[in-house]
Design a protein around this motif. Sequence first.
Motif, mmCIF file in Angstrom:
data_model
loop_
_atom_site.group_PDB
_atom_site.id
_atom_site.type_symbol
_atom_site.label_atom_id
_atom_site.label_comp_id
_atom_site.label_asym_id
_atom_site.label_seq_id
_atom_site.Cartn_x
_atom_site.Cartn_y
_atom_site.Cartn_z
ATOM 1 N N GLN A 452 0.995 -1.411 0.156
ATOM 2 C CA GLN A 452 -0.155 0.192 -0.274
ATOM 3 C C GLN A 452 1.008 1.278 0.178
ATOM 4 N N ASN A 453 0.523 2.377 -0.619
ATOM 5 C CA ASN A 453 1.328 3.680 -0.851
ATOM 6 C C ASN A 453 2.481 3.161 -0.932
ATOM 7 N N SER A 454 3.548 2.473 -1.727
ATOM 8 C CA SER A 454 4.617 2.759 -1.472
ATOM 9 C C SER A 454 5.105 3.080 -3.635
ATOM 10 N N ARG A 455 6.323 3.460 -3.838
ATOM 11 C CA ARG A 455 6.661 3.829 -4.758
ATOM 12 C C ARG A 455 7.899 2.663 -5.102
ATOM 13 N N LYS A 456 8.633 2.343 -6.083
ATOM 14 C CA LYS A 456 8.882 1.293 -6.532
ATOM 15 C C LYS A 456 9.550 -0.173 -6.080
ATOM 16 N N VAL A 457 8.245 -0.437 -6.372
ATOM 17 C CA VAL A 457 8.101 -1.574 -5.579
ATOM 18 C C VAL A 457 8.834 -2.588 -6.666
ATOM 19 N N GLN A 458 9.467 -3.181 -6.507
ATOM 20 C CA GLN A 458 9.668 -4.632 -7.588
ATOM 21 C C GLN A 458 10.072 -6.114 -6.868
ATOM 22 N N CYS A 459 8.444 -6.982 -7.376
ATOM 23 C CA CYS A 459 9.116 -7.912 -7.440
ATOM 24 C C CYS A 459 9.004 -9.375 -8.031
ATOM 25 N N ASP A 460 9.740 -10.018 -7.771
ATOM 26 C CA ASP A 460 11.347 -10.982 -9.220
ATOM 27 C C ASP A 460 10.728 -12.647 -8.266
ATOM 28 N N ASN A 461 10.549 -13.249 -8.863
ATOM 29 C CA ASN A 461 10.178 -14.605 -8.898
ATOM 30 C C ASN A 461 9.350 -15.044 -7.333
ATOM 31 N N ILE A 462 8.304 -14.531 -7.257
ATOM 32 C CA ILE A 462 7.153 -14.495 -6.254
ATOM 33 C C ILE A 462 6.796 -15.598 -6.408
ATOM 34 N N SER A 463 5.981 -16.949 -5.493
ATOM 35 C CA SER A 463 5.522 -17.960 -5.540
ATOM 36 C C SER A 463 4.167 -18.325 -4.348
ATOM 37 N N PHE A 478 -1.441 -5.076 -5.271
ATOM 38 C CA PHE A 478 -1.415 -3.089 -5.123
ATOM 39 C C PHE A 478 -2.735 -2.726 -4.572
ATOM 40 N N VAL A 479 -2.089 -1.156 -3.618
ATOM 41 C CA VAL A 479 -3.019 -0.444 -3.653
ATOM 42 C C VAL A 479 -2.348 1.146 -3.635
ATOM 43 N N GLY A 480 -2.576 2.332 -3.962
ATOM 44 C CA GLY A 480 -1.755 3.409 -4.525
ATOM 45 C C GLY A 480 -0.392 2.780 -4.857
ATOM 46 N N THR A 481 -0.179 1.974 -5.369
ATOM 47 C CA THR A 481 1.523 2.474 -4.924
ATOM 48 C C THR A 481 2.407 2.281 -6.672
ATOM 49 N N THR A 482 3.370 1.847 -7.073
ATOM 50 C CA THR A 482 3.747 1.846 -8.760
ATOM 51 C C THR A 482 5.301 0.563 -8.144
ATOM 52 N N GLY A 483 4.978 -0.233 -9.238
ATOM 53 C CA GLY A 483 5.784 -1.477 -8.886
ATOM 54 C C GLY A 483 6.124 -1.864 -10.535
ATOM 55 N N SER A 484 6.731 -2.856 -10.649
ATOM 56 C CA SER A 484 6.248 -4.368 -11.076
ATOM 57 C C SER A 484 6.250 -5.386 -10.805
ATOM 58 N N VAL A 485 6.261 -6.486 -11.734
ATOM 59 C CA VAL A 485 6.067 -7.889 -11.189
ATOM 60 C C VAL A 485 6.342 -8.847 -11.572
ATOM 61 N N ARG A 486 7.764 -9.038 -11.883
ATOM 62 C CA ARG A 486 8.428 -10.371 -13.247
ATOM 63 C C ARG A 486 8.846 -11.569 -12.469
ATOM 64 N N PRO A 501 -6.813 1.302 -9.484
ATOM 65 C CA PRO A 501 -6.906 2.245 -10.020
ATOM 66 C C PRO A 501 -5.975 3.633 -9.624
ATOM 67 N N GLU A 502 -5.793 3.915 -8.391
ATOM 68 C CA GLU A 502 -4.227 4.950 -8.303
ATOM 69 C C GLU A 502 -3.335 4.243 -8.881
ATOM 70 N N SER A 503 -2.989 2.344 -8.238
ATOM 71 C CA SER A 503 -1.631 1.776 -8.549
ATOM 72 C C SER A 503 -1.453 1.839 -10.031
ATOM 73 N N LYS A 504 -0.087 1.812 -10.778
ATOM 74 C CA LYS A 504 0.784 1.350 -11.875
ATOM 75 C C LYS A 504 1.917 0.474 -11.406
ATOM 76 N N VAL A 505 1.385 -1.010 -12.203
ATOM 77 C CA VAL A 505 1.764 -2.038 -11.992
ATOM 78 C C VAL A 505 2.491 -2.741 -13.668
ATOM 79 N N PHE A 506 3.821 -2.546 -13.496
ATOM 80 C CA PHE A 506 3.982 -3.436 -14.990
ATOM 81 C C PHE A 506 4.440 -4.863 -14.607
#
Length: 511
Positions: A452-463, A478-486, A501-506
Amino acid sequence: MLFGKKLSLILMLWFAGGLILAQEPPAEMSIPKDRVFYLEDFGAVPDGTTLNTLKIQRAIDMCSHAGGGTIRITPGVWLTGTLFMKDNVCLYLDDGATLLASPNREDYLPIARKNVRGMCCMLVSHFGNHVEDSSCLIFADGVKNIAIQGGGKIDGNGQPGIWWDAEKMCSPFVKDPNRWRPRALVAFIDCQYITIRDTKFFNASCYTLWPIACKDVVIDGIIIDNPFDGPNTDGIDIDCCDRVMVSNCNIKGGDDAIALKSDSGILGQEEIPCQNITVTNCVLQSRPANAIRLGFEGDSFIRDCTFSNITIWDSACGIDIGSTTCDRPDFTILKGSRNENITFDNITMRDTTVPVRLWLNGPADSHVVLRNIRISNLIAECRSGMEFLGLADHAMENIFLSDILLIPAGERTETGPGTALFARFVENLHVENFCVDWKNAKGAWQHGAQIQNSRKVQCDNISTVHGENIDLKSFVDFVGTTGSVRNCDSDPNIPLVTSDPESKVFQSGNN
């Protein structure tokens, strides 16, 4: 044997009298091994009932005056009140020897040092002590080159009816403390070159080992065994110290097993960091509290610390790092501690409620800080998830998790976030090789992770595996958060990622 002891005493008196002038050893020098003092030669009696305080203190004083050496504590039970360590003295407890704390208040001497807040050092009334009453069993202030060694034990006599109430509880686990009790079993202030090795510490009345503003401290191979219902019976409290190594220790008790603090105000200074601390190869247990705790008490830095090869079991929380302000009549933290550059590696936890909790609490003008934290190679069987609780005005920064396996076990209630990993107000959170095994989980779990309400979050190889046992809404939310899931993989029937809607997730490379 008796002749040898008397001969030793004669030689020591000879040295002390100046007939043989020993050079003062440099601070780095080890304690002389050829000077041994036996308590029996000073009239002390190891029968468990004779009070030996003055006789033991006389041995310590004479040993230090002679240039240093060893106080040999032979098998038996040596009853004592407050003892003051002196330069270049080693207390060596033979196997079968016990230094037993007196149960009587009048056998403890008050220790007073005024601090910048107008209270005495080590005296905080919420522990049941008053300013004029603080005492310890073994104390040192401003000395160098001291040691407690040997396979014997030091017993604080902590038991119901002596230092805490026999029936009344102040929490579901801990008894209500008496109005007065010794503040610590062993406390050293502003000392340098300290060694505590191989000794057993039992039944502390409050803190067990408490180095404050000390440098070059080695604690190795000790056992601390305090009752779970003993209030504030911490194991090792490292407060405003520099260059401390803790290794090969087994610690359990009624409060934090190992705690790092930065309460420099008790020493009359506003800024003394707790830094350069290494803890390794330890087994920790704290049913009512934290196995490892950093922060909470103090306004200075806690930084440059490493923890490795730690086994934690039967504890309310495995790792707790926090910074807060607090202004109560009995307890004051002015601005909060600053915790940074801290690593944890090769940690296992079993039967633990919360595996990891990082948290901040304070107003906008406080300087609560938590940044540059790395946790790797962690396996935790737990009843709740990891919690990272930053603030809108004070986000946590640079939190790195890698190679984590969480195994939630047992019934989970409706309280709390209901996620294996919950984070809010974190700047630059990296989660890599993170797995949750739900095979033993029951109850109200909602997500594998919620950010929640975080920036520059990177999630890689989570299971996640065995997610069919519970009804998860998604694995990562993700809630109000920008980050990526790879490169992530979830159970087929559980959405991998949900967001508002406020989150931006790649996303890329996910299954």
